[in-house]
Design a protein around this motif. Structure first.
Motif, PDB file in Angstrom:
ATOM      1  N   ALA A   1      12.032   3.846  -4.889  1.00 47.99           N
ATOM      2  CA  ALA A   1      12.538   3.116  -3.729  1.00 47.99           C
ATOM      3  C   ALA A   1      13.414   1.997  -4.276  1.00 47.99           C
TER       4      ALA A   1
ATOM      5  N   ARG B   1      15.198  -1.839  -3.680  1.00 51.21           N
ATOM      6  CA  ARG B   1      15.264  -3.112  -2.979  1.00 51.21           C
ATOM      7  C   ARG B   1      16.297  -3.976  -3.692  1.00 51.21           C
TER       8      ARG B   1
ATOM      9  N   PRO C   1       7.596   3.321  -5.002  1.00 49.70           N
ATOM     10  CA  PRO C   1       7.565   3.083  -3.552  1.00 49.70           C
ATOM     11  C   PRO C   1       6.492   2.116  -3.100  1.00 49.70           C
ATOM     12  N   ASP C   2       5.278   2.189  -3.691  1.00 55.40           N
ATOM     13  CA  ASP C   2       4.243   1.251  -3.261  1.00 55.40           C
ATOM     14  C   ASP C   2       4.570  -0.172  -3.676  1.00 55.40           C
TER      15      ASP C   2
ATOM     16  N   ALA D   1       7.615  -1.332  -3.801  1.00 56.18           N
ATOM     17  CA  ALA D   1       8.647  -1.759  -2.858  1.00 56.18           C
ATOM     18  C   ALA D   1       8.033  -2.233  -1.547  1.00 56.18           C
ATOM     19  N   LEU D   2       7.049  -1.519  -1.036  1.00 55.40           N
ATOM     20  CA  LEU D   2       6.409  -1.919   0.216  1.00 55.40           C
ATOM     21  C   LEU D   2       5.684  -3.249   0.059  1.00 55.40           C
ATOM     22  N   ALA D   3       5.030  -3.442  -1.087  1.00 48.42           N
ATOM     23  CA  ALA D   3       4.355  -4.715  -1.337  1.00 48.42           C
ATOM     24  C   ALA D   3       5.373  -5.856  -1.442  1.00 48.42           C
TER      25      ALA D   3
ATOM     26  N   ASP E   1       8.212  -5.975   0.088  1.00 49.78           N
ATOM     27  CA  ASP E   1       8.672  -6.263   1.447  1.00 49.78           C
ATOM     28  C   ASP E   1       7.754  -7.272   2.129  1.00 49.78           C
ATOM     29  N   ARG E   2       6.452  -7.060   1.980  1.00 50.19           N
ATOM     30  CA  ARG E   2       5.499  -7.980   2.602  1.00 50.19           C
ATOM     31  C   ARG E   2       5.593  -9.372   1.987  1.00 50.19           C
TER      32      ARG E   2
ATOM     33  N   TYR F   1      -0.341 -10.639  -2.135  1.00 45.05           N
ATOM     34  CA  TYR F   1       0.446  -9.424  -1.874  1.00 45.05           C
ATOM     35  C   TYR F   1       0.281  -8.378  -2.972  1.00 45.05           C
TER      36      TYR F   1
ATOM     37  N   TYR G   1       2.979  -5.521  -9.930  1.00 46.68           N
ATOM     38  CA  TYR G   1       2.114  -5.051  -8.849  1.00 46.68           C
ATOM     39  C   TYR G   1       0.860  -4.468  -9.472  1.00 46.68           C
TER      40      TYR G   1
ATOM     41  N   SER H   1       1.908   8.704  -2.923  1.00 51.60           N
ATOM     42  CA  SER H   1       2.982   7.747  -2.688  1.00 51.60           C
ATOM     43  C   SER H   1       3.875   7.549  -3.895  1.00 51.60           C
TER      44      SER H   1
END
Length: 451
Positions: free
Chosen positions: A183, A185, A192-193, A195-197, A199-200, A269, A284, A292
């Motif tokens: 992913a 950013r 991808p995981d 990237a989602l973290a 984002d938050r 996060y 992360y 994922s």
């Protein structure tokens, strides 16, 4: 006396006749050559057809027997499962089918003419057949009989493919480098995981009036090598194969004015500051799933579990699902690992002393509060707990699997899947199961000629 002109005319006619006869003879010889070539090509086509049919016959037997590789070897202690096939018996059935397929089409082949290109894998899916035969061909200009025996040969290969299309899963090298999916950013690649973290975390920072900038994210070993060549100081630039950036979990963040907020809030996060001397480097650290990040089908992580693989015995499915939910580890990953560890045998004991369905050594079992490793439910829960910890530590499905098999110390020492044949085969086997090997749901398997 005949006139001179008439004699010349007769000579010219005779020469023309000879030329005509020569041309006719050449045409006849050419036609015979073409006929010989046609017979040879016809014989070659026939032998190729026999090779194709023999390969397909063998592959069909592999398709029909494939699921039996994944049957538990024992129904209960001391009671063999008649449905189970080991790899040797599975390949023998395929070889016999190929031999029958060739002889049924008029050509006998030897056992050595049937090979399995991926025989070293835990669930072979390819068969190769060589056919050799003799063809009686008419040969122009052969004064003895006008015929010769010509040897012809052919090769065919067939295999199994998933009917709904070959499953894809990430391929990770022995050094643990993440290969995707990615992913992006701010134009930077990451898992991808991760990237989602981010984002938050970015939304949380923005709410506090802090803007986060991604300076660097995933770096391949090749990119790391170039960077290390420019700055060969391992305190600031890790050598290739040792940088955590190769895992897809690491972010170098800025600007410097954001460091205080990151230090105070990043762990909320899932990010931790990796090194005290690098205020910009955050990784992360939460346990990744498997689907994922490219390992296994979508819908196989924790509460999102839709279905386990078809090779999972029904009596163990509830325990696997509970452990996946409790520890946030993919149920399909736990199931594939149990198959590789013990073939779902709760009473298994290895030569090294590992026990039970999840093959816990006594020391590890004690560390994870597992009093009875022969209790499958308790063992599966402990397995989920251990994999959660290993995934959190190594941030990589292959590295966590390697640590489960060879011990975390060996993996930490090299930052890789250690060069231990058993461990490398173990990791490859589980990744193959996550990629769909052994799972006959979703359309089954198709037989196809490969070459």
């Amino acid at each position: 006396m005949r006139p001179v002109g008439d004699g010349r005319l007769a000579d010219e006619r005779g020469q023309s006749a000879l030329l005509m006869l020569g041309a006719i003879a050449a045409l006849i010889a050419f036609a015979m050559v073409l006929a010989s070539l046609g017979q040879a090509l016809g014989a070659r086509s026939r032998v190729q057809r026999v090779a194709d049919l023999a390969a397909i016959s063998g592959a069909r037997e592999m398709r029909d027997s494939y699921g039996r590789l994944f049957e538990p070897p024992f129904l209960r202690p001391g009671v063999p499962n008649p449905r189970h096939l080991d790899v040797r018996a599975y390949l023998e059935r395929a070889r016999a089918a190929a031999l029958d397929g060739a002889s049924g089409n008029g050509v006998s082949i030897a056992r050595s003419d049937v090979r399995f290109p991926d025989a070293a894998s835990f669930a072979p899916t390819r068969i190769a057949v060589d056919v050799h035969d003799a063809a009686d061909v008419r040969v122009a200009g052969d004064d003895r009989s006008g015929r010769r025996v010509v040897r012809v040969g052919a090769h065919a290969e067939a295999g199994l493919t998933v009917a709904t299309g070959s499953p894809t899963f990430a391929v990770t090298g022995g050094d643990g480098e993440y290969r995707g999916p990615f992913a992006y950013r701010q134009g930077k690649p990451m898992r991808p995981d991760t990237a989602l973290a981010f984002d938050r975390m970015e939304r949380g920072a923005a709410a506090a009036g802090v803007r986060l900038i991604i300076v660097s994210a995933f770096r391949s070993n090749g990119e790391q090598a170039a960077l290390f060549a420019r700055h060969p100081d391992p305190k600031w630039v890790a050598p290739p194969g040792r940088s955590l950036h190769r895992l897809g979990t690491e972010l170098d963040l800025g600007p410097p004015s954001a460091y205080a907020w990151l230090n105070a809030n990043s762990e909320r996060y899932g990010f931790i500051r990796r090194y005290q001397w690098e205020p910009w480097h955050f990784g992360y650290a939460r346990s990744p799933g498997s689907a994922s990040v490219g390992f296994g089908p979508r819908g196989g992580d924790g509460r999102a579990t839709a279905a386990l693989q078809s090779f999972v015995p029904a009596q163990f499915a509830p325990a696997i699902t509970r452990a996946a939910v409790r520890w946030g580890v993919s149920a399909t990953l736990l199931a594939a690992q149990l198959y590789a560890e013990s073939n779902f045998n709760p009473f298994a004991v290895s030569g090294a002393g590992a026990r039970g369905i999840a093959q816990f050594m006594p020391g590890t079992a004690a560390a994870y509060g597992l009093g009875n490793p022969f209790d499958p439910s308790a063992s599966i829960d402990a397995q989920g707990h251990l994999m959660h910890d290993l995934l959190s530590r190594f941030a990589s499905v292959p590295l966590a699997l390697a640590a489960y098999n060879a011990g975390p110390g060996r993996v930490a020492a090299c930052g890789c899947v250690p060069a231990i044949p058993e461990t490398q085969a173990y990791v490859a086997r589980i990744l193959g199961l996550l990629g769909g090997a052994g799972d006959l749901t979703g359309g089954g398997l198709e037989v196809r000629l490969l070459e």
